[in-house]
Scaffold this motif. Structure first.
Motif, PDB file in Angstrom:
ATOM      1  N   ILE A 110       0.892  -1.127  -0.187  1.00 20.81           N
ATOM      2  CA  ILE A 110      -0.005   0.076  -0.007  1.00 20.81           C
ATOM      3  C   ILE A 110       0.776   1.282   0.202  1.00 20.81           C
ATOM      4  O   ILE A 110       1.557   1.481   0.849  1.00 20.81           O
ATOM      5  CB  ILE A 110      -0.791   0.120   1.220  1.00 20.81           C
ATOM      6  CG1 ILE A 110      -1.900  -1.238   1.324  1.00 20.81           C
ATOM      7  CG2 ILE A 110      -1.562   1.381   1.629  1.00 20.81           C
ATOM      8  CD1 ILE A 110      -2.453  -1.487   2.790  1.00 20.81           C
ATOM      9  N   ASP A 111       0.478   2.061  -0.804  1.00 24.30           N
ATOM     10  CA  ASP A 111       1.393   3.546  -1.010  1.00 24.30           C
ATOM     11  C   ASP A 111       0.899   4.327   0.161  1.00 24.30           C
ATOM     12  O   ASP A 111      -0.483   4.444   0.206  1.00 24.30           O
ATOM     13  CB  ASP A 111       1.061   4.157  -2.138  1.00 24.30           C
ATOM     14  CG  ASP A 111       1.964   3.620  -3.352  1.00 24.30           C
ATOM     15  OD1 ASP A 111       1.559   3.612  -4.470  1.00 24.30           O
ATOM     16  OD2 ASP A 111       3.060   2.996  -3.078  1.00 24.30           O
ATOM     17  N   TYR A 112       1.531   5.038   0.916  1.00 26.05           N
ATOM     18  CA  TYR A 112       1.413   5.773   1.947  1.00 26.05           C
ATOM     19  C   TYR A 112       2.136   7.081   2.119  1.00 26.05           C
ATOM     20  O   TYR A 112       3.378   6.904   1.743  1.00 26.05           O
ATOM     21  CB  TYR A 112       1.169   5.211   3.064  1.00 26.05           C
ATOM     22  CG  TYR A 112       2.383   4.566   3.827  1.00 26.05           C
ATOM     23  CD1 TYR A 112       2.806   3.307   3.502  1.00 26.05           C
ATOM     24  CD2 TYR A 112       2.832   5.445   4.941  1.00 26.05           C
ATOM     25  CE1 TYR A 112       4.044   2.976   4.253  1.00 26.05           C
ATOM     26  CE2 TYR A 112       4.008   4.664   5.611  1.00 26.05           C
ATOM     27  CZ  TYR A 112       4.404   3.646   5.090  1.00 26.05           C
ATOM     28  OH  TYR A 112       5.692   3.164   5.807  1.00 26.05           O
ATOM     29  N   GLU A 113       1.783   7.931   2.542  1.00 24.89           N
ATOM     30  CA  GLU A 113       2.473   9.333   2.996  1.00 24.89           C
ATOM     31  C   GLU A 113       2.828   9.211   4.502  1.00 24.89           C
ATOM     32  O   GLU A 113       1.868   8.940   5.342  1.00 24.89           O
ATOM     33  CB  GLU A 113       1.846  10.358   2.701  1.00 24.89           C
ATOM     34  CG  GLU A 113       2.392  11.909   3.050  1.00 24.89           C
ATOM     35  CD  GLU A 113       1.603  13.165   2.945  1.00 24.89           C
ATOM     36  OE1 GLU A 113       0.410  12.851   2.516  1.00 24.89           O
ATOM     37  OE2 GLU A 113       2.138  14.043   3.644  1.00 24.89           O
ATOM     38  N   PHE A 114       3.878   9.029   5.029  1.00 27.42           N
ATOM     39  CA  PHE A 114       4.619   8.994   6.324  1.00 27.42           C
ATOM     40  C   PHE A 114       4.688  10.192   6.851  1.00 27.42           C
ATOM     41  O   PHE A 114       5.426  11.246   6.252  1.00 27.42           O
ATOM     42  CB  PHE A 114       5.796   8.240   6.299  1.00 27.42           C
ATOM     43  CG  PHE A 114       6.272   8.060   7.891  1.00 27.42           C
ATOM     44  CD1 PHE A 114       7.340   8.913   8.526  1.00 27.42           C
ATOM     45  CD2 PHE A 114       5.595   7.244   8.492  1.00 27.42           C
ATOM     46  CE1 PHE A 114       7.452   8.706   9.766  1.00 27.42           C
ATOM     47  CE2 PHE A 114       6.122   6.953   9.810  1.00 27.42           C
ATOM     48  CZ  PHE A 114       6.882   7.551  10.465  1.00 27.42           C
ATOM     49  N   ILE A 115       3.886  10.673   7.798  1.00 30.76           N
ATOM     50  CA  ILE A 115       4.091  12.039   8.562  1.00 30.76           C
ATOM     51  C   ILE A 115       4.633  12.007   9.609  1.00 30.76           C
ATOM     52  O   ILE A 115       4.060  11.482  10.815  1.00 30.76           O
ATOM     53  CB  ILE A 115       2.649  12.838   8.411  1.00 30.76           C
ATOM     54  CG1 ILE A 115       1.982  12.895   7.164  1.00 30.76           C
ATOM     55  CG2 ILE A 115       2.901  14.076   9.178  1.00 30.76           C
ATOM     56  CD1 ILE A 115       0.400  13.373   7.254  1.00 30.76           C
ATOM     57  N   ASN A 116       5.880  12.515   9.771  1.00 29.12           N
ATOM     58  CA  ASN A 116       6.876  12.386  11.018  1.00 29.12           C
ATOM     59  C   ASN A 116       6.378  13.249  11.884  1.00 29.12           C
ATOM     60  O   ASN A 116       6.072  14.304  11.971  1.00 29.12           O
ATOM     61  CB  ASN A 116       8.189  12.653  10.450  1.00 29.12           C
ATOM     62  CG  ASN A 116       9.127  12.295  11.773  1.00 29.12           C
ATOM     63  OD1 ASN A 116       9.002  10.910  12.339  1.00 29.12           O
ATOM     64  ND2 ASN A 116       9.890  12.993  12.100  1.00 29.12           N
ATOM     65  N   GLU A 117       6.141  12.677  13.036  1.00 28.17           N
ATOM     66  CA  GLU A 117       5.578  13.473  14.390  1.00 28.17           C
ATOM     67  C   GLU A 117       6.787  13.944  15.439  1.00 28.17           C
ATOM     68  O   GLU A 117       7.370  12.844  15.573  1.00 28.17           O
ATOM     69  CB  GLU A 117       4.467  12.604  15.329  1.00 28.17           C
ATOM     70  CG  GLU A 117       2.953  12.866  14.659  1.00 28.17           C
ATOM     71  CD  GLU A 117       2.507  14.180  14.961  1.00 28.17           C
ATOM     72  OE1 GLU A 117       2.534  14.993  15.834  1.00 28.17           O
ATOM     73  OE2 GLU A 117       1.732  14.599  13.929  1.00 28.17           O
ATOM     74  N   ASN A 118       6.477  15.069  15.740  1.00 22.06           N
ATOM     75  CA  ASN A 118       7.589  15.296  17.047  1.00 22.06           C
ATOM     76  C   ASN A 118       6.768  15.070  18.287  1.00 22.06           C
ATOM     77  O   ASN A 118       6.136  15.706  18.518  1.00 22.06           O
ATOM     78  CB  ASN A 118       8.095  16.622  16.844  1.00 22.06           C
ATOM     79  CG  ASN A 118       9.033  17.143  17.995  1.00 22.06           C
ATOM     80  OD1 ASN A 118       9.189  16.574  18.906  1.00 22.06           O
ATOM     81  ND2 ASN A 118       9.474  18.479  17.883  1.00 22.06           N
ATOM     82  N   LEU A 119       7.373  13.886  18.870  1.00 21.03           N
ATOM     83  CA  LEU A 119       6.288  13.625  20.148  1.00 21.03           C
ATOM     84  C   LEU A 119       6.543  14.575  20.937  1.00 21.03           C
ATOM     85  O   LEU A 119       5.567  14.580  22.122  1.00 21.03           O
ATOM     86  CB  LEU A 119       6.810  12.269  20.390  1.00 21.03           C
ATOM     87  CG  LEU A 119       6.389  11.210  19.429  1.00 21.03           C
ATOM     88  CD1 LEU A 119       6.753   9.728  19.944  1.00 21.03           C
ATOM     89  CD2 LEU A 119       5.081  10.989  19.163  1.00 21.03           C
ATOM     90  N   ALA A 120       7.479  15.492  21.227  1.00 22.51           N
ATOM     91  CA  ALA A 120       7.759  16.487  22.269  1.00 22.51           C
ATOM     92  C   ALA A 120       6.950  17.826  21.871  1.00 22.51           C
ATOM     93  O   ALA A 120       6.725  18.531  22.795  1.00 22.51           O
ATOM     94  CB  ALA A 120       9.062  16.814  22.427  1.00 22.51           C
TER      95      ALA A 120
ATOM     96  N   ALA B 183      15.755  14.990  28.209  1.00 18.82           N
ATOM     97  CA  ALA B 183      14.692  16.088  27.955  1.00 18.82           C
ATOM     98  C   ALA B 183      13.736  15.814  29.223  1.00 18.82           C
ATOM     99  O   ALA B 183      13.668  17.281  29.784  1.00 18.82           O
ATOM    100  CB  ALA B 183      14.055  16.066  26.746  1.00 18.82           C
ATOM    101  N   SER B 184      13.531  14.852  29.738  1.00 23.06           N
ATOM    102  CA  SER B 184      12.456  14.650  30.786  1.00 23.06           C
ATOM    103  C   SER B 184      13.152  15.141  32.090  1.00 23.06           C
ATOM    104  O   SER B 184      12.572  15.971  32.939  1.00 23.06           O
ATOM    105  CB  SER B 184      12.203  13.158  30.855  1.00 23.06           C
ATOM    106  OG  SER B 184      11.549  12.702  30.006  1.00 23.06           O
ATOM    107  N   ALA B 185      14.416  14.842  32.353  1.00 20.82           N
ATOM    108  CA  ALA B 185      15.255  15.355  33.545  1.00 20.82           C
ATOM    109  C   ALA B 185      15.437  16.676  33.640  1.00 20.82           C
ATOM    110  O   ALA B 185      14.943  17.518  34.760  1.00 20.82           O
ATOM    111  CB  ALA B 185      16.569  14.735  33.522  1.00 20.82           C
ATOM    112  N   LYS B 186      15.800  17.450  32.434  1.00 14.44           N
ATOM    113  CA  LYS B 186      15.731  18.956  32.313  1.00 14.44           C
ATOM    114  C   LYS B 186      14.339  19.417  32.653  1.00 14.44           C
ATOM    115  O   LYS B 186      14.143  20.484  33.375  1.00 14.44           O
ATOM    116  CB  LYS B 186      16.004  19.261  30.665  1.00 14.44           C
ATOM    117  CG  LYS B 186      16.810  20.511  30.700  1.00 14.44           C
ATOM    118  CD  LYS B 186      17.506  20.573  29.379  1.00 14.44           C
ATOM    119  CE  LYS B 186      17.763  22.046  29.096  1.00 14.44           C
ATOM    120  NZ  LYS B 186      17.689  22.470  27.784  1.00 14.44           N
TER     121      LYS B 186
END
Lengths: 230, 234
Positions: free
Chosen positions: A29-39, A223-226
């Motif tokens: 299946i052709d698809y578009e991957f949309i990268n998410e910045n989880l932060a 990042a969490s510690a900060k």
């Protein structure tokens, strides 16, 4: 430019996203991957998955489907071209769904425990639980594969995808905790399967290398510690 | 409800107070599938349970021609896929099916644990207050799900009782008990009008009536569960 009919909101380091990628590849299946910045989650993600605000989300003709297990089943039901992801026999399907739920709800969360546990004794106890789980999965592999190379038989199926998508993190866990989890002596079938499954065309280059995942984890922990010390 | 079953050879290992067991009982009733009900002994767990569900050691377990199927969500889908004559439990449209599965997981993973937190685990005013806030919020989410899924019709499943009706409806006895114990209505005309109407329709269905327990009957089970929890934490 035409908008893609199939979009996947995801992050490459997420095993839940990886499993959807493998399913989409399996069905060509052709698809578009949309990268998410989880932060810094996008409006699209927050709108498509308001309950959990998590990846993956599959968007098919503008309709969002959430939760990786259900996305994989949806893909299998909508794209009926070969190969099938779930078995055709209802009892085998029930068995596949049972093990998928076990892997997600009981087994993989042990890796979170392994990361957080303090002290050698406590760590050894968690490792023992993980290995006990693998021994159960070894039995499941023998029964489901029926002498073939995958849980799904000759071609990769539902449980192969669900368990296989965790292999990057399993290897990362072995490195970080300096333990061997997949053991030739205890789980020979799974050791062979683990080497094979990620070489499959649909899974190739999907699951990141353990070192990449360890880096992602370290960045996240820093990042969490900060954030918690500000 | 026990009936001799030869043609289909179906047995259900369950417990009358267990909502997960009730879920399957209602499904079998809806599909008019005769079955033998085997009441689990619990203390200690029966040999049959330990043998047929060694991984989780939990009810319900469905036996079809002596082959065990475990986990109520897995069992429901199995029943729907094997007995295809008459009423379907899951929607026929793939997108609606994905949505139904999503909400079933929400109900089991978020809504019911909130109810258990309120009735069994929360100790002291602050904890109970926090637990109550959580279950009220989760119930509002389920009200929204009802509106989305029913599309103005009588049930989550549309015109007929379906998958989500069973998944949520099996908790009604325990929901009513929680309301009594805490003294707060969780389903109200003002906050959850959709669900209030739905409860009346669902509860009056013949397949459901004999299965969902009156809250008073569940009280003893609740006391037992609380005692077990307290014993394990002291």
């Amino acid at each position: 430019m035409a908008t893609s009919v199939v979009k996947l909101l995801g992050a490459q380091s997420s095993p839940y996203v990886n499993r959807v990628q493998i399913a989409l590849n399996l069905k060509s299946i052709d698809y578009e991957f949309i990268n998410e910045n989880l932060a810094a989650k996008s409006d699209l993600l927050l709108k498509s998955n308001p309950i959990y605000k998590k990846v993956p989300v599959l968007i098919h003709a503008d309709k969002p489907i959430c939760e990786s297990l259900f996305i994989v089943e949806y893909i299998d039901e909508v794209w009926t071209n070969s190969p099938s992801i779930l078995p055709s026999d209802p009892y085998d399907r029930a068995t596949a769904r049972f093990w998928a739920a076990y892997i997600d709800i009981k087994w993989f969360p042990l890796f979170g425990e392994l990361r957080q546990v303090k002290g050698e004794e406590a760590k050894a106890a968690v490792v023992e639980k993980i290995v006990e789980g693998l021994v159960l999965l070894e039995e499941a592999f023998v029964k489901c594969s029926k002498g073939e190379v995958y849980f799904g038989g000759e071609s990769i199926g539902y449980v192969d995808i669900i368990l296989g998508s965790y292999l990057g993190w399993v290897k990362a866990g072995e490195i970080m905790a300096s333990v061997k989890l997949l053991d030739e002596t205890k789980t020979p079938g799974l050791v062979g399967w683990a080497e094979r499954v990620l070489l499959n065309d649909a899974a190739k280059d999907v699951v990141p290398e353990p070192q990449v995942l360890i880096e992602v984890l370290n960045k996240f922990m820093m990042a969490s510690a900060k954030a918690s010390s500000n | 409800m026990a009936a001799s079953s030869t043609a289909d050879d179906v047995k259900l290992l369950g417990g009358w107070p267990s909502p997960f067991s009730n879920r399957i009982q209602i499904a079998l009733n809806l599909k008019s599938i005769p079955y033998d009900f085997i009441e689990e002994t619990f203390t200690p767990k029966s040999h049959l349970l330990l043998k047929s569900n060694p991984v989780h050691k939990q009810i319900p377990v469905l036996f079809h021609h002596d082959k065990p199927i475990c986990e109520s969500i897995v069992i429901l889908q199995y029943i729907d896929e094997v007995w295809t004559k008459g009423q379907s439990l899951l929607p026929s449209d793939s997108y609606d099916r994905a949505i139904a599965r999503f909400w079933a997981a929400y109900i089991d993973d978020k809504w019911f644990p909130s109810l258990r937190q309120l009735t069994i685990f929360a100790q002291g005013e602050d904890a109970i207050s926090a637990a109550l806030k959580q279950i009220v919020e989760a119930t509002a989410v389920v009200e929204g799900a009802f509106a989305d899924c029913s599309k103005g019709k009588a049930y989550f499943g549309g015109d007929k009782i379906g998958y989500l009706d069973l998944v949520f409806g099996c908790f009604l006895g325990w929901l009513r008990l929680a309301e009594k114990v805490v003294g707060v209505d969780l389903l109200t005309e003002t906050k959850t009008p959709g669900l209030v109407g739905w409860v009346e329709r669902f509860s009056s269905n013949d397949a459901v009536k004999s299965v969902i327990q009156e809250p008073e009957k569940l009280m003893e089970t609740l006391e037992f569960l609380k005692a077990m929890f307290n014993a394990s934490t002291t």
